[in-house]
Design a protein around this motif. Structure first.
Motif, short mmCIF file in Angstrom:
data_model
loop_
_atom_site.label_atom_id
_atom_site.label_comp_id
_atom_site.label_asym_id
_atom_site.label_seq_id
_atom_site.Cartn_x
_atom_site.Cartn_y
_atom_site.Cartn_z
N SER A 1 0.83 -1.20 0.00
CA SER A 1 0.00 0.00 0.00
C SER A 1 0.87 1.26 0.00
CB SER A 1 -0.93 0.01 1.22
OG SER A 1 -1.81 -1.09 1.19
N SER B 1 -3.02 -4.92 -9.80
CA SER B 1 -4.10 -4.59 -8.85
C SER B 1 -5.01 -5.78 -8.62
CB SER B 1 -4.91 -3.39 -9.35
OG SER B 1 -4.14 -2.21 -9.35
N TRP C 1 -3.06 -8.18 -6.41
CA TRP C 1 -2.98 -7.61 -5.07
C TRP C 1 -4.31 -7.78 -4.33
CZ3 TRP C 1 -2.39 -1.63 -4.05
CH2 TRP C 1 -2.28 -1.41 -2.68
N SER C 2 -5.40 -7.47 -5.01
CA SER C 2 -6.71 -7.57 -4.35
C SER C 2 -7.06 -9.02 -4.04
CB SER C 2 -7.79 -6.92 -5.22
OG SER C 2 -7.84 -7.51 -6.50
N TYR D 1 -11.14 -5.07 -0.08
CA TYR D 1 -10.38 -5.79 -1.10
C TYR D 1 -11.29 -6.39 -2.16
CZ TYR D 1 -5.75 -5.13 0.81
OH TYR D 1 -4.56 -4.56 1.21
N ARG E 1 -11.88 -3.48 -4.36
CA ARG E 1 -10.68 -3.24 -5.18
C ARG E 1 -10.62 -4.26 -6.32
NH1 ARG E 1 -5.62 -0.95 -4.86
NH2 ARG E 1 -6.06 -0.05 -2.81
N PHE E 2 -10.96 -5.52 -6.01
CA PHE E 2 -10.92 -6.56 -7.03
C PHE E 2 -11.91 -6.25 -8.16
CE2 PHE E 2 -12.68 -10.60 -8.65
CZ PHE E 2 -11.53 -11.15 -9.20
N SER F 1 -10.67 -3.35 -10.16
CA SER F 1 -9.53 -3.73 -11.00
C SER F 1 -9.98 -4.49 -12.23
CB SER F 1 -8.55 -4.58 -10.19
OG SER F 1 -8.03 -3.86 -9.07
#
Length: 217
Positions: A142, A155, A158-159, A203, A206-207, A210
């Motif tokens: 982060s 991304s 990461w997510s 998350y 975020r997923f 992304s």
């Protein structure tokens, strides 16, 4: 020395979940306050206060003391204030329906994992060290992302890692608390589960964001 908790001084797992549910409600109220009262330029003050309280909770725990219900609900209210602009940003990117769907997916995943950890009676304590190290890794990522913007593929990875890590934390924490905790430890237990739930939700958002970004590229 092994700690023995008498039944009269034990907070049941149901009590921990009830406190967690109240924490979510308080967080939602904090979001409403953030929407209606807090100016955008003051959000960073709440972020600093939130981080400061997290550090304080960690230090209090290390010293063998306990946080109280006032600390818990103050933290979750402040957390709600800081969540408001994040949720609104995702709402503008994805739309209210996808954000709502992400919340429902979070609730379903949380409920399924919590039920499994509670009913299976499996010991997930072996995950503790790995999850702690992995969470530190997420924090470092982060910080790196503040200076170097990740591409859509990174991304997504990461997510997904974040989703797996906080799913693991749910299994770990529920397995630790399923037989009850000392009454004075209920606020900290509820705080841990609250953080598991909120981070899993973020998350998942975020997923989805992304994936949407990758489809536009």
């Amino acid at each position: 020395m092994e700690r023995t908790i008498t039944a009269s001084h034990t907070g049941s797992f149901a009590h921990v979940l009830q406190t967690f549910a109240i924490s979510l409600l308080v967080s939602f109220i904090g979001m409403l306050i953030g929407a209606m009262v807090v100016p955008p330029q003051m959000i960073m003050l709440f972020v600093v206060a939130e981080l400061g309280m997290l550090v304080a909770a960690f230090v209090i725990r290390i010293r063998g003391r306990h946080i109280g219900y006032g600390f818990l609900y103050a933290f979750t209210a402040i957390s709600g204030v800081t969540l408001y602009p994040v949720i609104m940003n995702y709402g503008s990117l994805l739309g209210a329906n996808l954000v709502s769907g992400a919340f429902l997916a979070t609730a379903a995943i949380f409920g399924g994992l919590a039920l499994y950890a509670h009913r299976s009676k499996r010991d997930f304590s072996f995950l503790g060290g790995f999850l702690f190290a992995a969470t530190i890794g997420l924090v470092i990522m982060s910080l790196v992302n503040l200076f170097f913007t990740f591409g859509s593929a990174m991304s997504i990875v990461w997510s997904m890692i974040g989703i797996l890590i906080f799913s693991g934390w749910i299994l770990y924490d529920v397995s630790q608390y399923r037989d009850g905790v000392a009454a004075e430890e209920v606020p900290l237990a509820a705080l841990n589960i609250y953080l598991d739930f909120i981070n899993l939700f973020l998350y998942i958002l975020r997923f989805i964001a992304s994936i949407a970004g990758a489809s536009r590229d």
